[in-house]
Motif scaffolding. Structure first.
Motif, PDB file in Angstrom:
ATOM      1  N   ILE A 117     -63.876   0.806 -38.922  1.00 62.81           N
ATOM      2  CA  ILE A 117     -63.564   0.725 -40.358  1.00 62.81           C
ATOM      3  C   ILE A 117     -64.156  -0.551 -40.962  1.00 62.81           C
ATOM      4  CG2 ILE A 117     -61.690   0.466 -42.017  1.00 62.81           C
ATOM      5  CD1 ILE A 117     -59.995   2.249 -40.138  1.00 62.81           C
ATOM      6  N   SER A 118     -64.013  -1.678 -40.257  1.00 65.25           N
ATOM      7  CA  SER A 118     -64.542  -2.941 -40.772  1.00 65.25           C
ATOM      8  C   SER A 118     -66.057  -2.888 -40.881  1.00 65.25           C
ATOM      9  CB  SER A 118     -64.121  -4.097 -39.853  1.00 65.25           C
ATOM     10  OG  SER A 118     -62.718  -4.194 -39.803  1.00 65.25           O
ATOM     11  N   GLU A 119     -66.712  -2.312 -39.856  1.00 65.89           N
ATOM     12  CA  GLU A 119     -68.168  -2.207 -39.895  1.00 65.89           C
ATOM     13  C   GLU A 119     -68.624  -1.284 -41.027  1.00 65.89           C
ATOM     14  OE1 GLU A 119     -69.262  -0.908 -36.048  1.00 65.89           O
ATOM     15  OE2 GLU A 119     -69.084  -2.901 -35.133  1.00 65.89           O
ATOM     16  N   GLY A 120     -67.843  -0.214 -41.266  1.00 63.86           N
ATOM     17  CA  GLY A 120     -68.192   0.693 -42.362  1.00 63.86           C
ATOM     18  C   GLY A 120     -68.140  -0.012 -43.706  1.00 63.86           C
ATOM     19  N   PHE A 135     -49.396  -8.373 -33.704  1.00 65.19           N
ATOM     20  CA  PHE A 135     -49.437  -7.459 -32.567  1.00 65.19           C
ATOM     21  C   PHE A 135     -50.764  -7.592 -31.829  1.00 65.19           C
ATOM     22  CE2 PHE A 135     -47.086  -5.413 -36.046  1.00 65.19           C
ATOM     23  CZ  PHE A 135     -45.825  -5.355 -35.472  1.00 65.19           C
ATOM     24  N   MET A 136     -50.781  -7.016 -30.644  1.00 65.95           N
ATOM     25  CA  MET A 136     -52.006  -6.869 -29.888  1.00 65.95           C
ATOM     26  C   MET A 136     -52.358  -5.390 -29.872  1.00 65.95           C
ATOM     27  SD  MET A 136     -54.392  -8.341 -28.158  1.00 65.95           S
ATOM     28  CE  MET A 136     -53.729  -9.929 -27.656  1.00 65.95           C
ATOM     29  N   PRO A 137     -53.292  -4.940 -30.734  1.00 69.59           N
ATOM     30  CA  PRO A 137     -53.579  -3.500 -30.824  1.00 69.59           C
ATOM     31  C   PRO A 137     -54.153  -2.965 -29.513  1.00 69.59           C
ATOM     32  CG  PRO A 137     -55.170  -4.774 -32.069  1.00 69.59           C
ATOM     33  CD  PRO A 137     -54.137  -5.741 -31.614  1.00 69.59           C
ATOM     34  N   VAL A 138     -53.831  -1.694 -29.251  1.00 70.40           N
ATOM     35  CA  VAL A 138     -54.384  -1.035 -28.078  1.00 70.40           C
ATOM     36  C   VAL A 138     -55.874  -0.811 -28.299  1.00 70.40           C
ATOM     37  CG1 VAL A 138     -52.196   0.057 -27.490  1.00 70.40           C
ATOM     38  CG2 VAL A 138     -53.809   1.234 -29.001  1.00 70.40           C
ATOM     39  N   THR A 139     -56.555  -0.406 -27.241  1.00 71.43           N
ATOM     40  CA  THR A 139     -58.025  -0.309 -27.286  1.00 71.43           C
ATOM     41  C   THR A 139     -58.498   0.676 -28.346  1.00 71.43           C
ATOM     42  OG1 THR A 139     -58.067  -0.807 -24.919  1.00 71.43           O
ATOM     43  CG2 THR A 139     -60.081   0.118 -25.913  1.00 71.43           C
ATOM     44  N   SER A 140     -57.849   1.834 -28.401  1.00 73.60           N
ATOM     45  CA  SER A 140     -58.278   2.844 -29.379  1.00 73.60           C
ATOM     46  C   SER A 140     -58.079   2.367 -30.808  1.00 73.60           C
ATOM     47  CB  SER A 140     -57.510   4.145 -29.143  1.00 73.60           C
ATOM     48  OG  SER A 140     -56.103   3.915 -29.265  1.00 73.60           O
ATOM     49  N   ASP A 141     -56.933   1.720 -31.043  1.00 68.56           N
ATOM     50  CA  ASP A 141     -56.686   1.200 -32.399  1.00 68.56           C
ATOM     51  C   ASP A 141     -57.670   0.094 -32.750  1.00 68.56           C
ATOM     52  OD1 ASP A 141     -54.633   2.954 -32.706  1.00 68.56           O
ATOM     53  OD2 ASP A 141     -53.038   1.525 -32.257  1.00 68.56           O
ATOM     54  N   GLU A 142     -57.956  -0.743 -31.753  1.00 64.77           N
ATOM     55  CA  GLU A 142     -58.872  -1.842 -32.012  1.00 64.77           C
ATOM     56  C   GLU A 142     -60.271  -1.310 -32.336  1.00 64.77           C
ATOM     57  OE1 GLU A 142     -60.083  -6.141 -30.018  1.00 64.77           O
ATOM     58  OE2 GLU A 142     -58.859  -4.701 -28.898  1.00 64.77           O
ATOM     59  N   GLU A 143     -60.690  -0.247 -31.606  1.00 67.04           N
ATOM     60  CA  GLU A 143     -61.995   0.343 -31.899  1.00 67.04           C
ATOM     61  C   GLU A 143     -62.023   0.985 -33.278  1.00 67.04           C
ATOM     62  OE1 GLU A 143     -62.756   3.060 -28.782  1.00 67.04           O
ATOM     63  OE2 GLU A 143     -63.222   1.511 -27.280  1.00 67.04           O
ATOM     64  N   ALA A 144     -60.898   1.650 -33.652  1.00 66.95           N
ATOM     65  CA  ALA A 144     -60.833   2.267 -34.982  1.00 66.95           C
ATOM     66  C   ALA A 144     -60.918   1.215 -36.075  1.00 66.95           C
ATOM     67  CB  ALA A 144     -59.536   3.067 -35.108  1.00 66.95           C
ATOM     68  N   LEU A 145     -60.191   0.127 -35.883  1.00 67.73           N
ATOM     69  CA  LEU A 145     -60.238  -0.947 -36.882  1.00 67.73           C
ATOM     70  C   LEU A 145     -61.635  -1.558 -36.964  1.00 67.73           C
ATOM     71  CD1 LEU A 145     -56.835  -2.734 -36.142  1.00 67.73           C
ATOM     72  CD2 LEU A 145     -57.381  -1.309 -38.105  1.00 67.73           C
ATOM     73  N   LYS A 146     -62.293  -1.649 -35.801  1.00 75.89           N
ATOM     74  CA  LYS A 146     -63.638  -2.209 -35.796  1.00 75.89           C
ATOM     75  C   LYS A 146     -64.607  -1.309 -36.541  1.00 75.89           C
ATOM     76  CE  LYS A 146     -67.197  -3.924 -32.635  1.00 75.89           C
ATOM     77  NZ  LYS A 146     -67.587  -4.103 -31.212  1.00 75.89           N
ATOM     78  N   GLU A 206     -61.231  -4.218 -48.682  1.00 77.20           N
ATOM     79  CA  GLU A 206     -60.365  -5.400 -48.725  1.00 77.20           C
ATOM     80  C   GLU A 206     -58.981  -5.103 -48.163  1.00 77.20           C
ATOM     81  OE1 GLU A 206     -60.078  -7.085 -52.568  1.00 77.20           O
ATOM     82  OE2 GLU A 206     -62.158  -7.716 -52.676  1.00 77.20           O
ATOM     83  N   VAL A 207     -58.439  -3.961 -48.543  1.00 73.11           N
ATOM     84  CA  VAL A 207     -57.107  -3.593 -48.046  1.00 73.11           C
ATOM     85  C   VAL A 207     -57.127  -3.431 -46.530  1.00 73.11           C
ATOM     86  CG1 VAL A 207     -55.313  -1.837 -48.133  1.00 73.11           C
ATOM     87  CG2 VAL A 207     -56.475  -2.522 -50.240  1.00 73.11           C
ATOM     88  N   TRP A 208     -58.169  -2.763 -46.013  1.00 73.52           N
ATOM     89  CA  TRP A 208     -58.272  -2.613 -44.560  1.00 73.52           C
ATOM     90  C   TRP A 208     -58.448  -3.964 -43.882  1.00 73.52           C
ATOM     91  CZ3 TRP A 208     -56.751   0.944 -41.480  1.00 73.52           C
ATOM     92  CH2 TRP A 208     -56.685   2.278 -41.895  1.00 73.52           C
ATOM     93  N   SER A 209     -59.193  -4.862 -44.518  1.00 75.81           N
ATOM     94  CA  SER A 209     -59.381  -6.201 -43.956  1.00 75.81           C
ATOM     95  C   SER A 209     -58.042  -6.931 -43.850  1.00 75.81           C
ATOM     96  CB  SER A 209     -60.360  -6.992 -44.816  1.00 75.81           C
ATOM     97  OG  SER A 209     -60.476  -8.313 -44.357  1.00 75.81           O
TER      98      SER A 209
END
Length: 878
Positions: free
Chosen positions: A734-737, A721-732, A708-711
């Motif tokens: 984490i969300s999938e996990g 913000f517009m996250p960079v590609t690496s950050d966006e992949e990391a967030l993705k 929930e906190v990560w969400s």
């Protein structure tokens, strides 16, 4: 000549209506009054007829029909309002007559004769029409016209005094700023004293019948406060009559109401200092010109004055720092309280009631003043802590409490507000003293608490608690419950975060807590205060026991954990948080887990089952989505409440907790998770399939909360913000996990349900087989019974059974024959029954020498009977 004719006509009109004015003619009479008022500016001769006509308006109006009162109500109201407007006429005689006319509304006298065909209106008709016409407001405004004429002013005040008995009129008067106008007239020159008396009574009526706040706001100007102060001092110093003393007390009550208003300039006017000095001048001897020559007697009015002065001190101490734009004034108030020795004056009464106090008050009066002073001390002490300590107030209070539980003879009167429940005992004194201690220890000031503990306060307070508990066993009432609750709060404040004080509390304190926690649950709804007492006991348990292993172990020995779980099983929602918090804290003690696992509630309920039930109940109230079997529906946010899902994404600073974090402290799920972590998630007894399904969610509570906190973090980042590609992949990732965790738990829940289903099927088969075996056994028993009946009633069946028996015996014998071996007969000699043989066995032996005698006799039945016969022969010989 025209004026003479008009005057003559007016006399005829007055003569004609000398017994009262008909309602239908009232409007025309009022027109005549207005014309006369205009004529008076030129000719004073119209004054007398004008007064006579006004006087007629004071008589009861005349009506022909019952409906006339309603039909003419509008015109009558306007006509009476015109009487008020006539106050503009610059004639003292006319103005006084108008006021007399208004007063006559309330002292109605019937005329000697009634008009033919008419009858007087009802007694309250004129009063109602005066309210409808707004006469009261007009008369208040007319005060400006008679400001310098004392007689006229007194008559107007007299009329207003009668009108102010109505709430409707009071509201009309407030529109005309009646409160402030009347207050300014209080200090006017009046040898008769009526001005102050009538003005104060009108003020009282305004305060009682309208919004108190509005009236106080009108009185809160500096001019009004100064006028009130001046009149009060004059009555205080020079009033000698009883009515003067009563009026003085009434004005003091009004001043107290002003002191409650932060905007009232009480300090600037010097009124605050005067009242503080008056409150303490009899207890502390401070030379002050404000009270020079003042003496109080034993009269009831002076006694009331003393109580009112104590009360105004409490008002000055009521949240002084909350006053808008007057922090400086708050400091001045505290300075005045300190400089004028309010603390020593109040502490004077903290002593045993051995003899009456100052001025030979009676025993009842002194007790009431004592209780009032101690109650005031509870408001003053937290504001003047340094003064409190310098006066050794803690010592005085502890000594006073010792007297309260002592055996000294004292007969409390209990006849005051503060003395409630104290008749014939010292409970009122104990109650007020504990309130003072509660007020000072709630500051959590180290110096105050240390001073108390150094004097043995913990042991003494436990003795007082034991005394109150024993009294409550005899006659439980609200006063004793409040005393116990206050004692527990004081002990909680003293022992919190101090191990040595907790050790002092441990054994005796736990013994006092156990009966409170064990109280009958029905008492929680009695309304006497058992709820408050229980919460105080739980708070005391948290503050005084947890953290001290000696106290914790003793509480465990007393089966305290069982009692807490019993309370939790009552499912009182207001108890959940505190009980679960205590249990979580107790789990730091390694012995607690065994107690949690051992507890059994109603229907053999376990602690794990109870906690899981509370979890489900909490999720239901939070609006968490679950399917009918209790499995996860929303795999992305499995434990999010409906409120969380409705919240919009609001970017917040790093030091501010988000909704997901704040939600942890707002419900009991985190505490339940902590307890189940201590109990372990494996091999928990007493759980159903639904419990195991819920347990899978609880097991992964932290993982879901992290998700929930990560969400929230992802949403906030994408919002700003517009996250960079690496950050966006990391967030993705984490969300999938987080979502995968939800899927995994849902799959595990499905497995649990399927396993339970198969287990139920197997148990059902076992139960069915057991039922079949029982039925088969019954069938065999029935068949055996039928065979038995057949053998007893059918000889052929018996012979057949015999043959079968012999055949079975023969089949059971070994085919190998022993040479010279014995042959055992299967027949029993002398048998006379048709059923199978009993437990009768004949034993034969080929080696009689081995056992010391022959065993050739095989008929034991005959042997036994012979023995019995020999015994009978011996008895006969004797």
């Amino acid at each position: 000549d025209l004026e003479k004719k008009q005057l003559k006509t007016l006399k005829k009109v007055v003569k004609h209506f000398e017994n009262g004015l008909p309602l239908k003619d009232l409007a025309q009479i009022i027109e005549i009054l207005n014309l006369c008022a205009e004529k008076m500016n030129v000719q004073e001769a119209f004054t007398e007829p004008l007064c006579e006509l006004i006087k007629l308006c004071g008589l009861p109006f005349q009506k022909k029909k019952f409906s006339d009162e309603v039909n003419y109500s509008v015109s009558v109201a306007k006509s009476i309002a015109q009487l008020g407007y006539l106050m503009r006429v610059p004639s003292s005689q006319v103005r006084i007559q108008i006021c007399k006319c208004v007063v006559s509304f309330y002292n109605m006298e019937l005329p000697r004769k009634l008009l033919s065909g008419y009858q007087p209106t009802s007694a309250n008709y004129k009063i109602q029409m005066a309210e409808l016409g707004g006469l009261a407001e007009t008369l208040v405004l007319s005060l400006a016209l008679v400001e310098n004429q004392l007689t006229e002013k007194l008559w107007v005040l007299k009329a207003l005094q009668h009108l102010s008995s109505s709430g409707v009129n009071c509201k009309l008067m407030m529109k005309a700023q009646a409160a402030s106008r009347l207050c300014l007239y209080l200090n006017g020159v009046d040898p008769s004293g009526q001005l102050v008396f009538r003005s104060s009574e009108i003020l009282w009526n305004l305060l009682e019948s309208t919004s108190k706040g509005e009236a106080v706001n009108q009185l809160s100007s500096l001019e009004c406060v100064l006028a009130l102060k001046e009149v009060f001092v004059d009555l205080l110093m020079h009033g000698f009559r009883r009515c003067d003393h009563q009026l003085r007390n009434d004005l003091l009550v009004i001043a107290t109401l002003l002191a409650e208003n932060p905007a009232a300039p009480m300090i600037e006017s010097g009124f605050t200092e005067l009242l503080i000095v008056l409150a303490t001048f009899t207890e502390v001897k401070i030379p002050n010109p404000l009270v020079k020559g003042l003496k109080l007697t034993r009269s009831y009015e002076d006694f009331e004055l003393k109580k009112l002065l104590f009360n105004v001190i409490r008002v000055f101490c009521k949240d002084p720092c909350a006053v808008q734009l007057s922090l400086f004034l708050s400091v001045l108030t505290l300075q005045l309280l300190s400089e004028n020795d309010v603390m020593p004056a109040l502490l004077y009464y903290v002593k045993p009631n051995q003899k009456p106090g100052f001025h030979d008050w009676s025993a009842a009066q002194y007790e009431e003043l004592q209780l009032h002073a101690i109650a005031t001390l509870a408001s003053v002490a937290p504001l003047l802590v340094d003064k409190y300590l310098s006066c050794q107030a803690n010592t005085l209070l502890l000594v006073f409490l010792e007297w309260c539980i002592g055996q000294d003879h004292f007969f409390g009167q209990g006849n005051s507000f503060h003395g409630t429940g104290g008749r014939g005992n010292k409970l009122a004194q104990m109650r007020c003293s504990l309130r003072v201690l509660r007020a000072v220890v709630s500051l959590y000031d180290g110096a105050v608490n240390m001073n108390l503990c150094d004097q043995g306060a913990i042991d003494q307070l436990l003795d007082v608690l034991k005394y109150a508990a024993n009294k409550a066993k005899e006659n439980e009432d609200a006063i004793l419950l409040e005393i116990q609750a206050d004692l527990l709060f004081i002990l909680s404040a003293l022992c919190e975060n101090d191990l040595h004080r907790k050790e002092l509390f441990s054994y005796e304190g736990v013994d006092m807590l156990i009966p409170i926690i064990q109280m009958d649950p029905k008492k929680l709804y009695s309304g006497l205060g058992h709820n408050h007492l229980l919460f105080s006991a739980l708070d005391c348990l948290w503050s005084c026991v947890i953290g001290c292993y000696i106290a914790e172990d003793y509480f465990l020995e007393k089966q305290g954990i069982f009692l807490l779980l019993d309370l939790l099983a009552l499912k009182q929602k207001n108890l959940y948080n505190i009980i679960l918090g205590i249990l979580v804290e107790f789990c730091d003690n390694p012995k607690t887990t065994l107690h949690l696992s051992t507890w059994r509630g109603e229907k053999d309920q376990t602690a794990a089952n109870l906690l899981i039930q509370l979890w489900r109940q909490e999720e239901l109230e939070l609006g968490v989505k679950r399917d009918p079997q209790g499995t996860i529906v929303d795999k992305k946010r499995p434990i999010a409440s409906s409120f969380q899902k409705q919240q919009e994404i609001i970017p917040m600073p790093a030091n501010c907790p988000s909704f997901a974090i704040m939600e942890i402290s707002e419900n009991i799920r985190a505490k339940i998770y902590s307890l189940l972590c201590k109990l372990g998630f494996e091999n928990l007894p007493g759980l159903s399939a639904q419990d195991f399904v819920t347990l899978e969610i609880i097991r992964r509570y932290i993982d879901f909360k992290v998700g929930e906190v990560w969400s929230e973090l992802c949403a906030e980042v994408k919002e700003e913000f517009m996250p960079v590609t690496s950050d966006e992949e990391a967030l993705k990732v984490i969300s999938e996990g987080s979502e995968n965790t939800g899927r995994m738990v849902a799959a595990r829940q499905t497995e649990v349900l399927e396993s339970h289903y198969h287990q139920e099927i197997q148990e059902e088969k076992k139960a069915y087989k057991k039922i079949q075996a029982v039925h088969k056994q019954k069938e065999m028993a029935n068949k055996s019974w039928e065979n038995f009946l057949a053998r007893t009633s059918n000889y052929e069946a018996l012979k057949k059974a015999k043959r079968l028996q012999e055949k079975s015996i023969a089949a059971s014998r070994s085919e190998l024959k022993i040479p010279n071996g014995p042959v055992h007969s299967t027949d029993i000699k002398g048998l006379g029954t048709t059923i199978g043989s009993g437990r009768l066995v004949t034993v034969e032996s080929r080696s009689p020498q081995l056992i010391g005698g022959p065993l050739a006799v095989t008929d034991l039945a005959l042997r036994k009977s012979s023995v019995c016969e020999e015994a009978l022969k011996k008895i006969k010989r004797v």
